[in-house]
Design a protein around this motif. Structure first.
Motif, PDB file in Angstrom:
ATOM      1  N   ILE A  93       0.832  -1.206   0.000  1.00  0.00           N
ATOM      2  CA  ILE A  93       0.000   0.000   0.000  1.00  0.00           C
ATOM      3  C   ILE A  93       0.869   1.260   0.000  1.00  0.00           C
ATOM      4  O   ILE A  93       0.637   2.175  -0.801  1.00  0.00           O
ATOM      5  CB  ILE A  93      -0.954   0.006   1.219  1.00  0.00           C
ATOM      6  N   PRO A  94       1.899   1.351   0.868  1.00  0.00           N
ATOM      7  CA  PRO A  94       2.752   2.547   0.813  1.00  0.00           C
ATOM      8  C   PRO A  94       3.417   2.750  -0.545  1.00  0.00           C
ATOM      9  O   PRO A  94       3.537   3.886  -1.018  1.00  0.00           O
ATOM     10  CB  PRO A  94       3.780   2.301   1.922  1.00  0.00           C
ATOM     11  N   ALA A  95       3.868   1.657  -1.193  1.00  0.00           N
ATOM     12  CA  ALA A  95       4.525   1.797  -2.496  1.00  0.00           C
ATOM     13  C   ALA A  95       3.548   2.295  -3.546  1.00  0.00           C
ATOM     14  O   ALA A  95       3.875   3.182  -4.355  1.00  0.00           O
ATOM     15  CB  ALA A  95       5.127   0.457  -2.921  1.00  0.00           C
ATOM     16  N   PHE A  96       2.330   1.748  -3.565  1.00  0.00           N
ATOM     17  CA  PHE A  96       1.329   2.207  -4.524  1.00  0.00           C
ATOM     18  C   PHE A  96       0.936   3.660  -4.242  1.00  0.00           C
ATOM     19  O   PHE A  96       0.760   4.464  -5.165  1.00  0.00           O
ATOM     20  CB  PHE A  96       0.087   1.321  -4.469  1.00  0.00           C
ATOM     21  N   ASP A  98       2.743   5.953  -2.835  1.00  0.00           N
ATOM     22  CA  ASP A  98       3.850   6.808  -3.264  1.00  0.00           C
ATOM     23  C   ASP A  98       3.809   7.029  -4.769  1.00  0.00           C
ATOM     24  O   ASP A  98       4.046   8.147  -5.255  1.00  0.00           O
ATOM     25  CB  ASP A  98       5.175   6.165  -2.848  1.00  0.00           C
ATOM     26  N   LEU A  99       3.489   5.972  -5.525  1.00  0.00           N
ATOM     27  CA  LEU A  99       3.385   6.129  -6.974  1.00  0.00           C
ATOM     28  C   LEU A  99       2.268   7.105  -7.345  1.00  0.00           C
ATOM     29  O   LEU A  99       2.436   7.958  -8.229  1.00  0.00           O
ATOM     30  CB  LEU A  99       3.138   4.773  -7.634  1.00  0.00           C
ATOM     31  N   VAL A 100       1.104   6.974  -6.691  1.00  0.00           N
ATOM     32  CA  VAL A 100      -0.015   7.878  -6.984  1.00  0.00           C
ATOM     33  C   VAL A 100       0.365   9.322  -6.667  1.00  0.00           C
ATOM     34  O   VAL A 100       0.081  10.245  -7.441  1.00  0.00           O
ATOM     35  CB  VAL A 100      -1.274   7.448  -6.210  1.00  0.00           C
ATOM     36  N   ILE A 101       1.022   9.522  -5.540  1.00  0.00           N
ATOM     37  CA  ILE A 101       1.460  10.872  -5.170  1.00  0.00           C
ATOM     38  C   ILE A 101       2.402  11.427  -6.222  1.00  0.00           C
ATOM     39  O   ILE A 101       2.255  12.574  -6.685  1.00  0.00           O
ATOM     40  CB  ILE A 101       2.135  10.854  -3.776  1.00  0.00           C
ATOM     41  N   ARG A 102       3.374  10.618  -6.624  1.00  0.00           N
ATOM     42  CA  ARG A 102       4.348  11.081  -7.617  1.00  0.00           C
ATOM     43  C   ARG A 102       3.685  11.325  -8.957  1.00  0.00           C
ATOM     44  O   ARG A 102       4.061  12.253  -9.683  1.00  0.00           O
ATOM     45  CB  ARG A 102       5.492  10.073  -7.742  1.00  0.00           C
ATOM     46  N   TRP A 103       2.664  10.514  -9.300  1.00  0.00           N
ATOM     47  CA  TRP A 103       1.969  10.728 -10.572  1.00  0.00           C
ATOM     48  C   TRP A 103       1.192  12.051 -10.553  1.00  0.00           C
ATOM     49  O   TRP A 103       1.209  12.800 -11.532  1.00  0.00           O
ATOM     50  CB  TRP A 103       1.018   9.575 -10.891  1.00  0.00           C
ATOM     51  N   ILE A 104       0.503  12.348  -9.455  1.00  0.00           N
ATOM     52  CA  ILE A 104      -0.236  13.613  -9.367  1.00  0.00           C
ATOM     53  C   ILE A 104       0.729  14.783  -9.506  1.00  0.00           C
ATOM     54  O   ILE A 104       0.463  15.762 -10.222  1.00  0.00           O
ATOM     55  CB  ILE A 104      -1.022  13.700  -8.044  1.00  0.00           C
ATOM     56  N   GLU A 105       1.871  14.686  -8.837  1.00  0.00           N
ATOM     57  CA  GLU A 105       2.863  15.748  -8.942  1.00  0.00           C
ATOM     58  C   GLU A 105       3.439  15.825 -10.357  1.00  0.00           C
ATOM     59  O   GLU A 105       3.590  16.918 -10.925  1.00  0.00           O
ATOM     60  CB  GLU A 105       3.979  15.511  -7.930  1.00  0.00           C
TER      61      GLU A 105
END
Length: 324
Positions: A93-96, A98-105
């Motif tokens: 869950i943390p890895a996914f 983190d990916l979503v956060i980085r994608w939004i940014e």
């Protein structure tokens, strides 16, 4: 927590059955991430991001995103290892999140109206709890937040696989023994309470998605490792220390809509009401005779609740502007 407000049905766009929205591969974080775009149909539409559940794909959001396109400029991603995205290095869950956060940014579209179904709901809660600056509103459909009685989930029978060395190989062997048509039917039966609500076009698309999974050598490992990561997050949530999804849910500040189906066979039906009680500014919609993927089974009803949330938050924003 309060009851969800339903927008009048006749004010939604006319019913149609759009094909899956256009998709594209994006080189992101060292691998290919598959992204579908649902173009906005009106000026001033706000950005939205849709996150699917375990074993699902961005295609799960086609109908709902289409109904909301007059208000939301949508993107739906295939998580690493699922759909048409390349495999990832970690399936937690943390890895996914983190990916979503980085994608939004990376996409420079934030803050977004964030949607999550099942596993995607757990990911969305983590994103909203850690990065409130990136989330306008939060919509959770059958969120896979922690519960410990796995007898209340069909996926409970997967638990022994997690303890077996090489469990991924057992799952891969099982998948190869089933015809794609049988697998697609089993997936629909597990996720949907009333199969008569799923038309032939959507069934054909589900079958094609299964065929894509069969061709991906990494899929079984991605599925088992993600399920293992989800169970691990459940256990940590009931132990002292950081990392509890329930504590993160309590920290969410975005206005939230929680949708649950009373015929859900994959997530304990008590989780959606508990989630709505924990998130401070939440609305709850419980649906009789609906399963795990309400956005597929009754998309207009879910869209009415989402637009009700959007209208409420817009009105609250106008009042704040006037008061200021």
């Amino acid at each position: 927590m309060k009851r969800a407000t339903l927008w009048p049905d006749h004010l939604l766009p006319e019913a149609d059955l759009p094909p899956p929205w256009p998709g594209r591969e994006v080189r992101f974080g060292g691998s290919a991430l598959y992204v579908r775009d649902t173009p906005a149909t009106s000026a001033g539409a706000k950005p939205a991001l849709y996150v699917h559940g375990l074993g699902g794909s961005s295609q799960n959001w086609t109908d709902l995103a289409g109904l909301l396109a007059d208000r939301l400029d949508g993107q739906a991603i295939d998580l690493p290892g699922f759909g048409r995205s390349e495999p990832g290095r970690r399936y937690t869950i943390p890895a996914f999140a983190d990916l979503v956060i980085r994608w939004i940014e990376h996409s420079d579209r934030g803050p977004v109206h964030l949607f999550g179904n099942s596993l995607g709901g757990a990911i969305a809660v983590q994103v909203a709890g850690l990065r409130p600056d990136l989330v306008r509103t939060l919509t959770l459909i059958s969120p896979a937040l922690p519960f410990l009685d796995f007898r209340r989930s069909l996926q409970g029978r997967m638990l022994p696989v997690l303890a077996i060395p090489g469990g991924e190989r057992l799952v891969a062997r099982y998948l190869t023994q089933l015809a794609p048509e049988i697998m697609a039917q089993q997936v629909l039966e597990a996720c949907v309470a009333d199969l008569s609500r799923i038309g032939e076009q959507r069934r054909a698309e589900a079958l094609e998605e299964i065929r894509v999974r069969y061709e991906a050598a990494h899929y079984a490992a991605a599925y088992v490792r993600t399920f293992r990561g989800l169970v691990s997050s459940f256990l940590r949530s009931y132990l002292p220390g950081p990392g509890s999804l329930w504590r993160l849910a309590a920290s969410v500040r975005a206005p939230a809509l929680v949708v649950g189906g009373r015929a859900d066979r994959l997530v304990d039906v008590r989780v959606a009401p508990q989630t709505a009680r924990v998130i401070p500014d939440s609305r709850l919609l419980m649906l009789d005779g609906v399963g795990h993927v309400a956005q597929l089974e009754v998309p207009r009803l879910v869209a009415r609740a989402v637009v009700g949330l959007l209208a409420e938050t817009e009105e609250s924003g106008r009042r704040s502007d006037l008061a200021g």
